[in-house]
Design a protein around this motif. Structure first.
Motif, PDB file in Angstrom:
ATOM      1  N   ALA A  52       0.792  -1.234   0.000  1.00 38.36           N
ATOM      2  CA  ALA A  52       0.000   0.000   0.000  1.00 38.36           C
ATOM      3  C   ALA A  52       0.825   1.285   0.000  1.00 38.36           C
ATOM      4  O   ALA A  52       1.044   1.896   1.035  1.00 38.36           O
ATOM      5  CB  ALA A  52      -0.934   0.000   1.214  1.00 38.36           C
ATOM      6  N   GLY A  53       1.338   1.642  -1.151  1.00 42.82           N
ATOM      7  CA  GLY A  53       2.015   2.938  -1.262  1.00 42.82           C
ATOM      8  C   GLY A  53       3.498   2.904  -0.915  1.00 42.82           C
ATOM      9  O   GLY A  53       4.221   3.852  -1.197  1.00 42.82           O
ATOM     10  N   LEU A  54       3.983   1.806  -0.284  1.00 39.55           N
ATOM     11  CA  LEU A  54       5.404   1.750   0.073  1.00 39.55           C
ATOM     12  C   LEU A  54       6.105   0.685  -0.784  1.00 39.55           C
ATOM     13  O   LEU A  54       5.629  -0.453  -0.872  1.00 39.55           O
ATOM     14  CB  LEU A  54       5.518   1.383   1.547  1.00 39.55           C
ATOM     15  N   THR A  55       7.197   1.087  -1.448  1.00 41.34           N
ATOM     16  CA  THR A  55       7.929   0.107  -2.252  1.00 41.34           C
ATOM     17  C   THR A  55       9.046  -0.479  -1.385  1.00 41.34           C
ATOM     18  O   THR A  55      10.060   0.168  -1.137  1.00 41.34           O
ATOM     19  CB  THR A  55       8.501   0.772  -3.523  1.00 41.34           C
ATOM     20  N   ALA A  56       8.838  -1.689  -0.896  1.00 40.51           N
ATOM     21  CA  ALA A  56       9.818  -2.330  -0.001  1.00 40.51           C
ATOM     22  C   ALA A  56      10.986  -2.899  -0.792  1.00 40.51           C
ATOM     23  O   ALA A  56      12.118  -2.943  -0.297  1.00 40.51           O
ATOM     24  CB  ALA A  56       9.143  -3.421   0.818  1.00 40.51           C
ATOM     25  N   LEU A  57      10.734  -3.343  -2.030  1.00 40.29           N
ATOM     26  CA  LEU A  57      11.799  -3.808  -2.929  1.00 40.29           C
ATOM     27  C   LEU A  57      11.515  -3.224  -4.300  1.00 40.29           C
ATOM     28  O   LEU A  57      10.396  -3.332  -4.803  1.00 40.29           O
ATOM     29  CB  LEU A  57      11.815  -5.332  -3.044  1.00 40.29           C
ATOM     30  N   ASP A  58      12.546  -2.612  -4.883  1.00 38.46           N
ATOM     31  CA  ASP A  58      12.347  -1.870  -6.127  1.00 38.46           C
ATOM     32  C   ASP A  58      13.255  -2.424  -7.224  1.00 38.46           C
ATOM     33  O   ASP A  58      14.430  -2.056  -7.304  1.00 38.46           O
ATOM     34  CB  ASP A  58      12.668  -0.389  -5.834  1.00 38.46           C
ATOM     35  N   ALA A  59      12.751  -3.362  -8.016  1.00 38.19           N
ATOM     36  CA  ALA A  59      13.483  -3.934  -9.155  1.00 38.19           C
ATOM     37  C   ALA A  59      14.884  -4.415  -8.770  1.00 38.19           C
ATOM     38  O   ALA A  59      15.870  -4.060  -9.391  1.00 38.19           O
ATOM     39  CB  ALA A  59      13.546  -2.916 -10.294  1.00 38.19           C
ATOM     40  N   VAL A  60      14.934  -5.246  -7.730  1.00 39.08           N
ATOM     41  CA  VAL A  60      16.223  -5.747  -7.230  1.00 39.08           C
ATOM     42  C   VAL A  60      16.638  -7.015  -7.988  1.00 39.08           C
ATOM     43  O   VAL A  60      15.830  -7.926  -8.177  1.00 39.08           O
ATOM     44  CB  VAL A  60      16.120  -6.049  -5.713  1.00 39.08           C
ATOM     45  N   SER A  61      17.903  -7.047  -8.420  1.00 47.81           N
ATOM     46  CA  SER A  61      18.432  -8.231  -9.107  1.00 47.81           C
ATOM     47  C   SER A  61      19.747  -8.671  -8.469  1.00 47.81           C
ATOM     48  O   SER A  61      20.561  -7.823  -8.089  1.00 47.81           O
ATOM     49  CB  SER A  61      18.709  -7.923 -10.591  1.00 47.81           C
ATOM     50  N   PHE A  62      19.921  -9.969  -8.315  1.00 49.06           N
ATOM     51  CA  PHE A  62      21.222 -10.544  -7.960  1.00 49.06           C
ATOM     52  C   PHE A  62      21.183 -12.036  -8.249  1.00 49.06           C
ATOM     53  O   PHE A  62      20.113 -12.613  -8.426  1.00 49.06           O
ATOM     54  CB  PHE A  62      21.599 -10.258  -6.492  1.00 49.06           C
ATOM     55  N   THR A  63      22.363 -12.637  -8.352  1.00 51.14           N
ATOM     56  CA  THR A  63      22.448 -14.075  -8.611  1.00 51.14           C
ATOM     57  C   THR A  63      23.286 -14.741  -7.535  1.00 51.14           C
ATOM     58  O   THR A  63      24.391 -14.270  -7.236  1.00 51.14           O
ATOM     59  CB  THR A  63      23.110 -14.338  -9.991  1.00 51.14           C
ATOM     60  N   VAL A  64      22.737 -15.795  -6.958  1.00 45.59           N
ATOM     61  CA  VAL A  64      23.497 -16.574  -5.979  1.00 45.59           C
ATOM     62  C   VAL A  64      24.120 -17.748  -6.722  1.00 45.59           C
ATOM     63  O   VAL A  64      23.411 -18.645  -7.191  1.00 45.59           O
ATOM     64  CB  VAL A  64      22.579 -17.075  -4.841  1.00 45.59           C
ATOM     65  N   ARG A  65      25.457 -17.693  -6.855  1.00 44.61           N
ATOM     66  CA  ARG A  65      26.133 -18.771  -7.576  1.00 44.61           C
ATOM     67  C   ARG A  65      26.128 -20.039  -6.724  1.00 44.61           C
ATOM     68  O   ARG A  65      26.215 -19.968  -5.496  1.00 44.61           O
ATOM     69  CB  ARG A  65      27.569 -18.362  -7.906  1.00 44.61           C
ATOM     70  N   PRO A  66      26.014 -21.213  -7.390  1.00 42.27           N
ATOM     71  CA  PRO A  66      25.935 -22.472  -6.647  1.00 42.27           C
ATOM     72  C   PRO A  66      27.111 -22.636  -5.683  1.00 42.27           C
ATOM     73  O   PRO A  66      28.258 -22.348  -6.031  1.00 42.27           O
ATOM     74  CB  PRO A  66      26.006 -23.532  -7.745  1.00 42.27           C
TER      75      PRO A  66
END
Ligand SMILES: Nc1ncnc2c1ncn2[C@@H]1O[C@H](COP(=O)(O)OP(=O)(O)OP(=O)(O)O)[C@@H](O)[C@H]1O
Length: 262
Positions: A19-33
């Motif tokens: 509701a109106g708050l962006t807690a995560l905004d287009a976050v990207s990352f990769t966890v390598r095996p």
């Protein structure tokens, strides 16, 4: 113990809005095996929200989280657990009166074929299976250094050992990906060092991927192979621990908070 086959975890453009708050905004990352990947950031940065999406507790507003061929954002928590994704919460969650052995055995429930009811009814195949599970429990307890505590009620152990028992219970699920939410919070210096060594051992000898949310920068810098830094829901840095530590945007974010909790 046998190393697992672990796919990468790929977080892409992950967005969560409340509701109106962006807690995560287009976050990207990769966890390598087989690596420890830390997700850090000041209070309210979006770390818990990220964990809650990875474990299926929160629905993403947009973006994707792929674990191998599976899209996690479309799955429920038990389905994600079924893929071998185990989460350890910040608060203690072991039944306090059950012995450590029984608590760890419960961690193997997902892997039992005959089920503990059949074991209770004393079917020979179930008894055989239970014996194998108990052996595995003993092996995992020894791995985290709790073999001698197996017969004790989990609630009677010092805090640091209870946290290790939770880690052992998660390992009993034979996970491929571990989500650790502030694993050393509330621990003494000794307990922190020991827990960090066990987590490094999990990565090095089992090849499991670990996503770590942690405020203790000493532990993050010692343990993590890669670090993603969030601030106000945005990714502000991503890379090797030493690079991230010297990144001006990261320093600014932490100075702004005025509490790095070292
Ligand atoms: N269920 C929710 N409903 C509404 N807002 C939420 C909800 N969960 C988190 N938030 C908000 O989203 C933002 C990110 O919170 P989050 O708990 O993910 O941060 P965090 O990095 O884990 O913080 P901390 O280090 O303090 O645990 C905060 O502003 C928080 O108030």
């Amino acid at each position: 113990m046998t190393p697992q086959t672990v796919p990468p975890l790929e977080v892409r453009e992950l967005t969560v809005r409340f509701a109106g708050l962006t807690a995560l905004d287009a976050v990207s990352f990769t966890v390598r095996p087989g690596t420890v990947h830390a997700v850090i950031g000041p209070n309210g940065a979006g770390k818990s929200t990220c964990f809650n999406v990875l474990s299926g507790v929160y629905r993403a507003t947009g973006g994707s989280v792929r674990f191998g061929e599976h899209e996690l954002t479309a799955m429920r928590p038990h389905e994600i657990a079924g893929l071998g994704v185990a989460r350890i919460f910040q608060n203690l969650a072991l039944p306090p009166r059950a012995t450590v052995a029984d608590s760890l055995l419960l961690g193997r429930h997902r892997l039992t074929r005959t089920g503990f009811l059949a074991a209770g009814l004393r079917f020979p195949s179930a008894a055989r299976e239970e014996r194998l599970h108990r052996e595995r429990v003993r092996e995992i307890a020894a791995f985290v250094g709790l073999e001698r505590q197996l017969g004790r009620p989990a609630g009677s152990l010092p805090y640091g050992q209870q946290k290790l028992a939770e880690l052992a219970r998660a390992l009993c699920m034979e996970p491929r990906l571990l989500l650790l939410d502030e694993p050393v919070a509330g621990m003494t210096g000794d307990e922190r060092r020991r827990t960090a060594a066990v987590i490094a051992g999990v990565r090095d000898s089992l090849g499991i991927s670990i996503v770590l949310v942690e405020h203790d920068m000493g532990v993050v810098m010692r343990l993590a192979d890669a670090v993603t830094v969030l601030d106000f829901g945005r990714r502000i840095a991503d890379g090797a621990p030493t690079d991230v530590q010297n990144d001006p945007a990261v320093i600014r974010a932490y100075l702004g908070e005025g509490d790095t909790r070292s």
